[in-house]
Design an enzyme around this catalytic site. Sequence first.
Site, mmCIF file in Angstrom:
data_model
loop_
_atom_site.group_PDB
_atom_site.id
_atom_site.type_symbol
_atom_site.label_atom_id
_atom_site.label_comp_id
_atom_site.label_asym_id
_atom_site.label_seq_id
_atom_site.Cartn_x
_atom_site.Cartn_y
_atom_site.Cartn_z
ATOM 1 N N CYS A 88 0.841 -1.194 0.000
ATOM 2 C CA CYS A 88 0.000 0.000 0.000
ATOM 3 C C CYS A 88 0.878 1.247 0.000
ATOM 4 O O CYS A 88 1.877 1.299 0.709
ATOM 5 C CB CYS A 88 -0.892 -0.016 1.239
ATOM 6 N N HIS A 130 -9.409 -3.693 -1.004
ATOM 7 C CA HIS A 130 -8.292 -3.016 -0.337
ATOM 8 C C HIS A 130 -8.645 -1.543 -0.118
ATOM 9 O O HIS A 130 -8.483 -1.010 0.990
ATOM 10 C CB HIS A 130 -7.027 -3.159 -1.189
ATOM 11 N N GLU A 131 -9.141 -0.882 -1.161
ATOM 12 C CA GLU A 131 -9.489 0.537 -1.049
ATOM 13 C C GLU A 131 -10.721 0.746 -0.172
ATOM 14 O O GLU A 131 -10.778 1.686 0.614
ATOM 15 C CB GLU A 131 -9.715 1.149 -2.434
ATOM 16 N N HIS A 134 -9.932 1.003 3.409
ATOM 17 C CA HIS A 134 -9.424 2.315 3.800
ATOM 18 C C HIS A 134 -10.555 3.241 4.234
ATOM 19 O O HIS A 134 -10.399 4.038 5.164
ATOM 20 C CB HIS A 134 -8.655 2.984 2.649
#
Length: 186
Positions: A88, A130-131, A134
């Site tokens: 990342c 993954h995003e 966040h």
Amino acid sequence: MEWLRRVSKEVSLDDKELKNDLEVLRDYSLNNGVLAMAAIQLGIDKRLIYIKNTDVNNLLDRTVDESIVLINPVIEKMEGLTTFWEACASCLNNMGMVLRPYKVSISYMDLDGNKLSKVFEGFGSTVFCHEYDHLDGILHMDKSLEMFDMEPEDRAKFREDHPYEILEKTGDYKKLVEEYGKRNKN
């Protein structure tokens, strides 16, 4: 790094900064070696994701730009199970093996306020998830089963021997993660 732990705020379409925020995301993504970017990673506390590249075979190709903008995305369904050694832009050289769904169905809004749906499969699901994490203050390191500190050049070589892997294409993601954990206890 404290801001990365924030839960991002819902976006209002009458937000006067929205187009500028999306331009910042796009510019950063296009000018840096990232596959996608959640707004919070750039200090923009909004539920925005810009996806640049979901092709596992072109991880290092900076010219790929799928230009997918997701406003207030919501995961509707997750299926299957995959593994990938994730890194990342916000987490230095920390690389970890993460379990992700093979397929994720989402809803989101576009810039015109239209509610849309989309399905990401395979590596695209990994990039999106993954995003999406966040947006909820979760880093890949929080989910990693194993971690390494590895420079980007070394990661590329490592991934040649440890590629993205599809374990299951169907089945309830959460149950599959639980079963995987039971099978792989030390």
